[in-house]
Design a protein around this motif. Structure first.
Motif, short mmCIF file in Angstrom:
data_model
loop_
_atom_site.label_atom_id
_atom_site.label_comp_id
_atom_site.label_asym_id
_atom_site.label_seq_id
_atom_site.Cartn_x
_atom_site.Cartn_y
_atom_site.Cartn_z
N ASP A 48 23.41 4.80 9.70
CA ASP A 48 22.87 5.83 10.58
C ASP A 48 21.64 6.44 9.90
OD1 ASP A 48 24.32 8.63 9.29
OD2 ASP A 48 25.24 6.68 8.89
N PRO A 49 20.75 7.02 10.68
CA PRO A 49 19.55 7.64 10.09
C PRO A 49 19.92 8.79 9.16
CG PRO A 49 19.29 7.34 12.46
CD PRO A 49 20.74 7.08 12.14
N GLN A 50 19.23 8.86 8.03
CA GLN A 50 19.44 9.93 7.06
C GLN A 50 18.19 10.80 6.99
OE1 GLN A 50 22.36 10.48 5.16
NE2 GLN A 50 23.19 8.96 6.57
N ARG A 93 9.13 -0.35 10.15
CA ARG A 93 10.06 -1.19 9.38
C ARG A 93 9.38 -1.58 8.08
NH1 ARG A 93 14.67 -3.78 10.14
NH2 ARG A 93 14.71 -3.25 12.36
N SER A 112 9.47 18.06 17.30
CA SER A 112 10.05 19.05 18.21
C SER A 112 9.10 20.24 18.27
CB SER A 112 11.43 19.50 17.75
OG SER A 112 11.35 20.30 16.58
N LEU A 120 14.27 1.15 8.05
CA LEU A 120 13.48 1.68 9.15
C LEU A 120 13.21 3.15 8.87
CD1 LEU A 120 15.04 0.38 12.48
CD2 LEU A 120 12.63 0.37 11.91
N TYR A 156 9.83 15.60 11.57
CA TYR A 156 10.97 15.24 10.72
C TYR A 156 10.85 13.76 10.34
CZ TYR A 156 12.74 19.14 13.58
OH TYR A 156 12.88 20.32 14.25
N PHE A 199 11.93 6.57 10.53
CA PHE A 199 11.65 7.21 11.81
C PHE A 199 11.04 8.58 11.59
CE2 PHE A 199 13.36 4.20 14.63
CZ PHE A 199 14.54 3.71 14.11
N GLN A 233 16.60 4.88 7.93
CA GLN A 233 17.78 4.18 8.44
C GLN A 233 17.88 2.82 7.76
OE1 GLN A 233 17.88 3.26 12.68
NE2 GLN A 233 20.11 3.46 12.72
N GLN A 284 14.87 16.90 19.20
CA GLN A 284 13.96 16.04 18.46
C GLN A 284 13.76 14.74 19.23
OE1 GLN A 284 14.97 15.59 14.26
NE2 GLN A 284 15.99 17.59 14.30
N TYR A 285 12.51 14.35 19.33
CA TYR A 285 12.14 13.10 19.99
C TYR A 285 11.61 12.14 18.93
CZ TYR A 285 12.62 15.92 24.17
OH TYR A 285 13.13 16.72 25.15
N PHE A 286 12.12 10.92 18.97
CA PHE A 286 11.85 9.96 17.91
C PHE A 286 10.75 8.97 18.29
CE2 PHE A 286 15.10 10.36 14.58
CZ PHE A 286 15.88 11.35 15.13
N GLY A 287 10.03 8.53 17.26
CA GLY A 287 9.10 7.42 17.42
C GLY A 287 9.84 6.10 17.31
N ALA A 288 9.09 5.01 17.45
CA ALA A 288 9.69 3.67 17.43
C ALA A 288 10.01 3.21 16.01
CB ALA A 288 8.76 2.68 18.11
N TYR A 308 13.17 10.44 8.88
CA TYR A 308 14.50 9.90 8.66
C TYR A 308 14.39 8.47 8.14
CZ TYR A 308 16.31 13.77 11.51
OH TYR A 308 16.62 15.01 12.00
#
Lengths: 119, 110
Positions: free
Chosen positions: A42-44, A115, A94, A88, A33, A90, A37, A108-112, A35
């Protein structure tokens, strides 16, 4: 444990240039996924892929495109960059395999993040 | 109107206090309810998730969901300075896309 890897971490571009962001999901995760930000936002959700096919599309501009490759990594390509693209970005991953527990598919697990600054 | 509402006001608490955060939502199709913690310039880190109404505990964290009121909460007991971060509620719908709240910046003062 291995996490989601994003590269580059920082990117500076001029207006109208192009940018490519990369995402390497957690091993054995096949759903990715993207996103966006913005500052103080908030992340979109932008777009997602499952087994190399686009599975969902959100508020992604037509200037952006993405794909998922055979090794499940994904790239977000951004063209004709605008100042408002500074944010940002992201990537999350998953387990989306058919037959996987519903819980696993939803987590879902996010990366760092990457930017992106457009000047 | 956003589908997920989270009062983005900052929250300062003394060390050892209970932190209480909440979100409301309008979309009955939301399936999973998560809380993410985000440190400055880092990616969201999953703290807790649940899909049914009720409470779920994990150490000092308790997630609460009330589907009838469309309301979720996160409680942090015995707060520590290391808990200082932005906390985002998030919910899944459709093809598992996440809808986020605006986040609460929490500062735990030693």
């Amino acid at each position: 444990a291995a996490g989601v890897i994003q590269s580059p971490r920082h990117l500076i571009k001029e207006k109208r240039e192009t940018a490519t962001l990369k995402c390497y999901p957690i091993p054995r995760h096949d759903t990715v996924y993207w996103y966006q930000q913005g500052p103080g936002q908030d992340p979109q959700f932008l777009i997602s892929f499952y087994e190399k096919m686009q599975s969902d599309k959100g508020s992604i501009p037509d200037r952006f495109s993405a794909q998922q490759f055979s090794d499940y990594h994904s790239e977000l390509n951004m063209s004709s960059l605008e100042l408002g693209d500074s944010a940002l970005y992201f990537c999350a991953s998953s387990k989306g395999l058919a037959g996987a527990p519903t819980e696993a598919k939803n987590i879902q697990y996010f990366g760092a993040g990457t930017r992106l600054s457009v000047l | 109107q956003k589908e997920v509402e989270q009062d983005p006001g900052p929250l300062s608490v003394p060390e050892g206090a209970i932190v209480s955060l909440n979100c409301t939502y309008s979309n009955s199709a939301f399936q999973y309810f998560m809380w993410y913690r985000q440190y400055s310039r880092k990616g969201p880190e999953l703290l807790m998730y649940t899909y049914s109404s009720g409470n779920k505990e994990d150490g000092r964290f308790t997630a609460q969901v009330d589907k009838s009121s469309k309301y979720i909460s996160l409680f942090i007991r015995d707060s520590q300075p290391s808990d200082s971060a932005t906390y985002l509620c998030a919910m899944t719908y459709g093809n598992n896309r996440l809808a986020f709240g605006k986040g609460n910046q929490v500062v735990v003062i030693p």
